[in-house]
Design a protein around this motif. Structure first.
Motif, PDB file in Angstrom:
ATOM      1  N   TYR A  41       0.806  -1.222   0.000  1.00  0.00           N
ATOM      2  CA  TYR A  41       0.000   0.000   0.000  1.00  0.00           C
ATOM      3  C   TYR A  41       0.840   1.274   0.000  1.00  0.00           C
ATOM      4  O   TYR A  41       0.311   2.360   0.177  1.00  0.00           O
ATOM      5  CB  TYR A  41      -0.980   0.014   1.175  1.00  0.00           C
ATOM      6  CG  TYR A  41      -2.224  -0.771   0.888  1.00  0.00           C
ATOM      7  CD1 TYR A  41      -3.076  -0.401  -0.142  1.00  0.00           C
ATOM      8  CD2 TYR A  41      -2.551  -1.895   1.625  1.00  0.00           C
ATOM      9  CE1 TYR A  41      -4.212  -1.128  -0.436  1.00  0.00           C
ATOM     10  CE2 TYR A  41      -3.690  -2.632   1.342  1.00  0.00           C
ATOM     11  CZ  TYR A  41      -4.523  -2.237   0.317  1.00  0.00           C
ATOM     12  OH  TYR A  41      -5.640  -2.958   0.030  1.00  0.00           O
ATOM     13  N   THR A  55     -13.341  -1.847  -6.408  1.00  0.00           N
ATOM     14  CA  THR A  55     -14.182  -1.690  -5.223  1.00  0.00           C
ATOM     15  C   THR A  55     -15.501  -0.995  -5.576  1.00  0.00           C
ATOM     16  O   THR A  55     -15.616  -0.394  -6.652  1.00  0.00           O
ATOM     17  CB  THR A  55     -13.441  -0.856  -4.171  1.00  0.00           C
ATOM     18  OG1 THR A  55     -13.099   0.392  -4.767  1.00  0.00           O
ATOM     19  CG2 THR A  55     -12.171  -1.547  -3.688  1.00  0.00           C
ATOM     20  N   PRO A  57     -17.043   1.867  -4.774  1.00  0.00           N
ATOM     21  CA  PRO A  57     -17.117   3.247  -5.265  1.00  0.00           C
ATOM     22  C   PRO A  57     -16.576   3.410  -6.681  1.00  0.00           C
ATOM     23  O   PRO A  57     -16.927   4.369  -7.377  1.00  0.00           O
ATOM     24  CB  PRO A  57     -16.261   4.047  -4.268  1.00  0.00           C
ATOM     25  CG  PRO A  57     -15.525   3.057  -3.440  1.00  0.00           C
ATOM     26  CD  PRO A  57     -16.249   1.761  -3.539  1.00  0.00           C
ATOM     27  N   GLY A  90      -8.898   4.910   4.723  1.00  0.00           N
ATOM     28  CA  GLY A  90      -8.456   4.199   3.513  1.00  0.00           C
ATOM     29  C   GLY A  90      -9.278   4.565   2.300  1.00  0.00           C
ATOM     30  O   GLY A  90      -9.964   3.704   1.740  1.00  0.00           O
ATOM     31  N   GLY A  92      -8.746   5.057  -0.810  1.00  0.00           N
ATOM     32  CA  GLY A  92      -8.447   4.558  -2.159  1.00  0.00           C
ATOM     33  C   GLY A  92      -8.181   5.701  -3.113  1.00  0.00           C
ATOM     34  O   GLY A  92      -7.329   6.544  -2.879  1.00  0.00           O
ATOM     35  N   GLU A 120      -5.007   8.071   5.391  1.00  0.00           N
ATOM     36  CA  GLU A 120      -4.385   7.333   4.283  1.00  0.00           C
ATOM     37  C   GLU A 120      -2.876   7.321   4.461  1.00  0.00           C
ATOM     38  O   GLU A 120      -2.274   8.367   4.706  1.00  0.00           O
ATOM     39  CB  GLU A 120      -4.751   8.028   2.958  1.00  0.00           C
ATOM     40  CG  GLU A 120      -4.093   7.425   1.728  1.00  0.00           C
ATOM     41  CD  GLU A 120      -4.487   5.967   1.514  1.00  0.00           C
ATOM     42  OE1 GLU A 120      -5.643   5.712   1.167  1.00  0.00           O
ATOM     43  OE2 GLU A 120      -3.630   5.084   1.737  1.00  0.00           O
ATOM     44  N   ASN A 159     -14.684   1.738   3.737  1.00  0.00           N
ATOM     45  CA  ASN A 159     -15.066   0.685   2.788  1.00  0.00           C
ATOM     46  C   ASN A 159     -13.841  -0.131   2.410  1.00  0.00           C
ATOM     47  O   ASN A 159     -12.840   0.424   1.953  1.00  0.00           O
ATOM     48  CB  ASN A 159     -15.680   1.302   1.527  1.00  0.00           C
ATOM     49  CG  ASN A 159     -16.165   0.229   0.555  1.00  0.00           C
ATOM     50  OD1 ASN A 159     -17.030  -0.576   0.905  1.00  0.00           O
ATOM     51  ND2 ASN A 159     -15.608   0.198  -0.646  1.00  0.00           N
TER      52      ASN A 159
HETATM   53  N1  SAH Z   1     -11.936   2.510   0.359  1.00  0.00           N
HETATM   54  C1  SAH Z   1     -11.306   2.444  -0.947  1.00  0.00           C
HETATM   55  C2  SAH Z   1      -9.983   1.694  -0.971  1.00  0.00           C
HETATM   56  C3  SAH Z   1      -9.905   0.339  -0.363  1.00  0.00           C
HETATM   57  S1  SAH Z   1      -8.255  -0.319  -0.435  1.00  0.00           S
HETATM   58  C4  SAH Z   1     -12.279   1.881  -1.953  1.00  0.00           C
HETATM   59  O1  SAH Z   1     -13.302   1.361  -1.552  1.00  0.00           O
HETATM   60  O2  SAH Z   1     -11.989   1.962  -3.152  1.00  0.00           O
HETATM   61  C5  SAH Z   1      -7.611   0.035   1.172  1.00  0.00           C
HETATM   62  C6  SAH Z   1      -7.272   1.470   1.417  1.00  0.00           C
HETATM   63  O3  SAH Z   1      -6.739   1.582   2.750  1.00  0.00           O
HETATM   64  C7  SAH Z   1      -6.223   2.076   0.516  1.00  0.00           C
HETATM   65  O4  SAH Z   1      -6.538   3.432   0.322  1.00  0.00           O
HETATM   66  C8  SAH Z   1      -4.959   1.903   1.340  1.00  0.00           C
HETATM   67  O5  SAH Z   1      -3.896   2.717   0.930  1.00  0.00           O
HETATM   68  C9  SAH Z   1      -5.467   2.236   2.712  1.00  0.00           C
HETATM   69  N2  SAH Z   1      -4.675   1.729   3.832  1.00  0.00           N
HETATM   70  C10 SAH Z   1      -4.149   0.493   3.957  1.00  0.00           C
HETATM   71  N3  SAH Z   1      -3.549   0.354   5.153  1.00  0.00           N
HETATM   72  C11 SAH Z   1      -3.733   1.528   5.813  1.00  0.00           C
HETATM   73  C12 SAH Z   1      -3.363   2.008   7.112  1.00  0.00           C
HETATM   74  N4  SAH Z   1      -2.702   1.237   7.965  1.00  0.00           N
HETATM   75  N5  SAH Z   1      -3.727   3.257   7.456  1.00  0.00           N
HETATM   76  C13 SAH Z   1      -4.423   4.031   6.589  1.00  0.00           C
HETATM   77  N6  SAH Z   1      -4.797   3.629   5.350  1.00  0.00           N
HETATM   78  C14 SAH Z   1      -4.456   2.393   4.962  1.00  0.00           C
END
Ligand code: SAH
Length: 366
Positions: A41, A55, A57, A90, A92, A120, A159
């Motif tokens: 990530y 995903t 969205p 998170g 995305g 993020e 999500n």
């Molecule tokens: N919610 C988005 C992305 C899902 S993927 C969607 O539905 O499209 C997971 C997301 O969490 C990504 O943005 C990734 O970079 C973030 N992420 C992963 N580990 C994380 C952490 N420890 N802290 C914050 N964000 C994180």
């Protein structure tokens, strides 16, 4: 399919196991996903047709719009707090928040009171989020952790976030529960093994047969602790949406393990190319509800994503979009189907709501 880009993490893992011995799955996931230099990530944008997974969205704007409206409704129901945090964990590529903010412009006062916060850790995804939200009426603030946010009521969405949090696994043997670990095999390949038997202090596990798996994400529970604390103290509402199960479903399914790797839209071997595949597990909504309850917060649901979006008016919204853009009618209908059809994401994905105890129910939950 390991390429040159995978080598650095493989070397790092081998070195760590050589010096410390076998590592837990939680440590493995943490390194693979969040290593500051080579973590999955941290490096690139994994989402979409060219990436590893898609995903909700990204499939339809309806998803973010309805979630935004559900949070705005919760804000209205809780007496319109004049200043609050509008948080996404998170985010995305930022589609969900962009669609939510566009939809809630019609709710008088909501955006004026909102400070959008995007939690993020990925630099490339922060860039994508800034682009998606460019021109939005409120400047978002980026944080690494929810703990770093200021005080205030919090209206939050996550999500497919908790499924990427590190988790540990145990398997029941005759002598007790044994933790699944990752060790070095004969040719220095990463292999699974089991630690010594230990008792697990989880009351709901009493009926689990030999061979049963137990999974626990302490990282997810800690985040829900923080959410629960904030909801209890200052109010607000949180929605977590994920490929999730609860205890009754685990029992009915024969206590399976759910750790998996996905690369280029296909399942992969989770130990083969550390840092190059998305590692996830199903989310235990029973454990997250319990974590919230320990902080005095209250869980709503879980309900299926299909039922949740239908109750929020997904079909009516799709009909309106199709009517406004007849040339897009087919793709709007296809997107809606993927989100709510029980054979697609409608039943496997679940929605868990959290509020302070005694707060009004969140829209979409019965
Ligand atoms: N919610 C988005 C992305 C899902 S993927 C969607 O539905 O499209 C997971 C997301 O969490 C990504 O943005 C990734 O970079 C973030 N992420 C992963 N580990 C994380 C952490 N420890 N802290 C914050 N964000 C994180």
């Amino acid at each position: 399919m390991s390429g040159a880009g995978d080598a650095p993490l493989m070397a790092k893992l081998r070195e760590r196991i050589r010096s410390e011995g076998p590592i837990s799955l939680g440590v493995y996931m943490e390194i693979c996903l969040a290593d500051p230099e080579h973590g999955y990530y941290r490096k690139a944008d994994p989402i979409g047709a060219a990436g590893d997974f898609t995903t909700s969205p990204e499939i339809s704007q309806i998803f973010g719009e309805l979630i935004g409206l559900a949070l705005a409704q919760a804000w209205l129901d809780q007496g319109q707090p004049p200043s609050f945090l509008l948080v996404e964990l998170g985010p995305g590529r930022g589609r969900l928040m962009a669609d939510a903010i566009r939809a809630v412009r019609r709710v008088p006062g909501f955006l004026d009171a909102a400070q959008p916060i995007l939690v993020e850790t990925s630099a490339p995804l922060r860039t994508a989020q800034a682009k998606a939200l460019g021109g939005a009426p409120r400047e978002p603030l980026w944080l690494d952790r929810l703990e770093d946010a200021t005080d205030g009521p919090v209206f939050l969405i996550a999500n497919e976030f908790f499924d990427a949090m590190p988790l540990r696994q145990w398997r029941r043997a005759a002598e007790g529960w044994r933790e699944r670990r990752i060790a070095l095999g004969a040719d220095d390949a990463l292999v699974y093994e089991f630690g010594p038997p230990e008792p697990l202090d989880v009351p709901d596990l009493s009926g689990a047969p030999i061979g049963a798996w137990f999974e626990r994400s302490e990282a997810s529970e800690a985040i829900v602790d923080e959410i629960g604390k904030r909801l209890s103290a200052r109010g607000g509402a949180a929605l977590a949406i994920d490929y999730a199960y609860d205890l009754a479903q685990r029992r009915a399914a024969g206590w399976p393990e759910t750790f998996q790797a996905v690369r280029a839209h296909a399942y992969a071997d989770p130990l083969e190319a550390p840092g190059a595949a998305d590692l996830t597990a199903h989310v235990d909504f029973s454990a997250l509800s319990a974590a919230a309850a320990r902080q005095g917060a209250q869980a709503h649901g879980p309900v299926t994503q299909g039922a949740f979006l239908r109750r929020l008016g997904a079909e009516q919204r799709a009909a309106a979009l199709a009517k406004a853009n007849p040339s897009q009618a087919e793709s709007v209908a296809a997107g809606l189907g993927r989100l709510i059809d029980p054979r697609e994401m409608g039943a496997l994905f679940k929605v868990l709501g959290l509020t302070a105890k005694g707060a009004p129910p969140i829209a979409g939950f019965a």
